[in-house]
Scaffold this motif. Structure first.
Motif, PDB file in Angstrom:
ATOM      1  N   ASP A 148       0.828  -1.207   0.000  1.00 47.72           N
ATOM      2  CA  ASP A 148       0.000   0.000   0.000  1.00 47.72           C
ATOM      3  C   ASP A 148       0.861   1.256   0.000  1.00 47.72           C
ATOM      4  O   ASP A 148       0.538   2.247  -0.664  1.00 47.72           O
ATOM      5  N   PHE A 149       1.941   1.210   0.760  1.00 47.48           N
ATOM      6  CA  PHE A 149       2.844   2.360   0.824  1.00 47.48           C
ATOM      7  C   PHE A 149       3.408   2.673  -0.558  1.00 47.48           C
ATOM      8  O   PHE A 149       3.406   3.832  -1.007  1.00 47.48           O
ATOM      9  N   MET A 150       3.905   1.646  -1.243  1.00 44.92           N
ATOM     10  CA  MET A 150       4.505   1.849  -2.560  1.00 44.92           C
ATOM     11  C   MET A 150       3.467   2.281  -3.586  1.00 44.92           C
ATOM     12  O   MET A 150       3.724   3.150  -4.429  1.00 44.92           O
ATOM     13  N   ASP A 151       2.274   1.687  -3.519  1.00 42.40           N
ATOM     14  CA  ASP A 151       1.206   2.072  -4.455  1.00 42.40           C
ATOM     15  C   ASP A 151       0.826   3.534  -4.256  1.00 42.40           C
ATOM     16  O   ASP A 151       0.630   4.292  -5.217  1.00 42.40           O
ATOM     17  N   LEU A 152       0.718   3.933  -2.992  1.00 45.16           N
ATOM     18  CA  LEU A 152       0.337   5.314  -2.697  1.00 45.16           C
ATOM     19  C   LEU A 152       1.439   6.273  -3.103  1.00 45.16           C
ATOM     20  O   LEU A 152       1.174   7.345  -3.663  1.00 45.16           O
ATOM     21  N   ARG A 153       2.666   5.885  -2.864  1.00 45.19           N
ATOM     22  CA  ARG A 153       3.799   6.727  -3.268  1.00 45.19           C
ATOM     23  C   ARG A 153       3.795   6.932  -4.780  1.00 45.19           C
ATOM     24  O   ARG A 153       4.004   8.045  -5.275  1.00 45.19           O
ATOM     25  N   ASN A 154       3.562   5.852  -5.546  1.00 47.90           N
ATOM     26  CA  ASN A 154       3.536   5.968  -7.004  1.00 47.90           C
ATOM     27  C   ASN A 154       2.348   6.809  -7.479  1.00 47.90           C
ATOM     28  O   ASN A 154       2.451   7.548  -8.456  1.00 47.90           O
ATOM     29  N   SER A 155       1.235   6.712  -6.756  1.00 47.19           N
ATOM     30  CA  SER A 155       0.076   7.529  -7.102  1.00 47.19           C
ATOM     31  C   SER A 155       0.354   9.009  -6.862  1.00 47.19           C
ATOM     32  O   SER A 155      -0.050   9.857  -7.648  1.00 47.19           O
ATOM     33  N   PHE A 156       1.041   9.305  -5.766  1.00 45.18           N
ATOM     34  CA  PHE A 156       1.398  10.699  -5.487  1.00 45.18           C
ATOM     35  C   PHE A 156       2.233  11.289  -6.618  1.00 45.18           C
ATOM     36  O   PHE A 156       2.100  12.451  -6.980  1.00 45.18           O
ATOM     37  N   GLU A 157       3.091  10.462  -7.174  1.00 45.86           N
ATOM     38  CA  GLU A 157       3.981  10.944  -8.235  1.00 45.86           C
ATOM     39  C   GLU A 157       3.192  11.386  -9.458  1.00 45.86           C
ATOM     40  O   GLU A 157       3.573  12.330 -10.153  1.00 45.86           O
ATOM     41  N   HIS A 158       2.067  10.713  -9.728  1.00 47.71           N
ATOM     42  CA  HIS A 158       1.319  10.984 -10.958  1.00 47.71           C
ATOM     43  C   HIS A 158       0.035  11.782 -10.712  1.00 47.71           C
ATOM     44  O   HIS A 158      -0.476  12.427 -11.620  1.00 47.71           O
ATOM     45  N   PHE A 189      -2.823  11.691   8.140  1.00 43.67           N
ATOM     46  CA  PHE A 189      -1.750  11.835   9.123  1.00 43.67           C
ATOM     47  C   PHE A 189      -1.524  10.526   9.881  1.00 43.67           C
ATOM     48  O   PHE A 189      -0.392  10.205  10.242  1.00 43.67           O
ATOM     49  N   GLU A 190      -2.604   9.775  10.109  1.00 48.99           N
ATOM     50  CA  GLU A 190      -2.462   8.459  10.724  1.00 48.99           C
ATOM     51  C   GLU A 190      -1.709   7.517   9.792  1.00 48.99           C
ATOM     52  O   GLU A 190      -0.915   6.669  10.246  1.00 48.99           O
ATOM     53  N   LEU A 191      -1.955   7.645   8.488  1.00 47.49           N
ATOM     54  CA  LEU A 191      -1.228   6.815   7.519  1.00 47.49           C
ATOM     55  C   LEU A 191       0.259   7.141   7.532  1.00 47.49           C
ATOM     56  O   LEU A 191       1.098   6.232   7.516  1.00 47.49           O
TER      57      LEU A 191
END
Length: 262
Positions: A148-158, A189-191
């Motif tokens: 989930d962390f990596m998916d969210l990080r990649n989503s933030f990028e795009h 913030f909890e995430l």
């Protein structure tokens, strides 16, 4: 821990210092960003309540200054970038590598890739079952938070702007009500706090187990890995894990026995 596991091993000492020199900044960046986000959040919430960033006009309309939200969104994006960089660089550091046992072969890989790696390689691990335990720690983390962390990080990028919702600020009967941004129904913030803690715990868990296994075998069982039962206090040298002699300390739980390190 490295010295306890590999006493007098020059190669291991060089690996440790190379890791220290190259990777310490990654930990510092993640630490700084986590606490920067907490500070920005607190300052913004306080500013909304005390009239610095949100206030009611004489005609009853409300006005707000959303500048702090821009800083918060930018810092959260930087946090995810920094977290991925920390894991990538740890993966490539070779700190925990031992022969065919390599972090880069499983730490940031999909489940099927990890299973294929184990099928082709586990029999050649120096400590077959115990090194698999480290792989299992990484696999558990993949399902717990890492994917989930990596998916969210990649989503933030795009999709940077739309992903982080704005704060919702309303006034009800003279009381200011604030709803903070969320992602998939979880407070953002909890995430951040969850990913911060789980990322550091993952690295500590794998490192502790790797050095603990080796220390136990090298010392023929006289020294091994223990985990602290009660409050952790690094300022008083009370860490989550320690490699030491078994002196019957009631605050320490023995994690590794040498008969389980084959």
């Amino acid at each position: 821990m490295s010295k306890a596991a590999f006493p007098g091993d020059k190669d291991r000492e060089e690996r440790y210092w190379r890791y220290h020199d190259r990777n310490l900044e990654d930990f510092t960046n993640l630490y700084d960003l986590n606490y920067k986000i907490l500070d920005l959040r607190k300052n913004y919430l306080d500013g909304i309540k005390n009239g610095t960033f949100f206030f009611t006009l004489p005609d009853g309309r409300t006005s707000s200054d959303g500048t702090p939200e821009i800083k918060i969104r930018k810092s959260i994006m930087d946090f995810f970038i920094s977290g991925k960089q920390l894991l990538n660089n740890f993966c490539k550091s070779e700190l925990l590598d031992d022969g065919v046992f390599k972090l880069s072969a499983f730490l940031l890989c999909k489940d099927n890739t990890v299973e294929n790696y184990l099928l082709s390689t586990q029999e050649r691990f120096r400590f077959k079952n115990s090194y698999k335990k480290i792989v299992d720690i990484a696999k558990d983390a993949q399902h717990d938070f890492k994917k989930d962390f990596m998916d969210l990080r990649n989503s933030f990028e795009h999709l940077y702007a739309p992903l982080i919702e704005p704060f919702q600020i309303t006034v009800d009967r003279g009381q200011i009500r604030i709803i903070e941004p969320s992602y998939n129904s979880t407070n953002i913030f909890e995430l951040v706090e969850k990913y911060y803690e789980r990322t550091l715990d993952l690295i500590e868990d794998m490192a502790a187990y790797f050095f603990g296994i080796n220390a136990c075998v090298m010392s023929k069982g006289y020294m091994t890995l223990f985990k602290r039962k009660n409050e952790v206090d690094p300022s008083n040298f009370k860490y989550r894990y320690t490699i030491t002699l078994d002196v019957g300390d009631p605050d320490l739980i023995r994690i590794i026995n040498c008969d389980s390190t084959t």
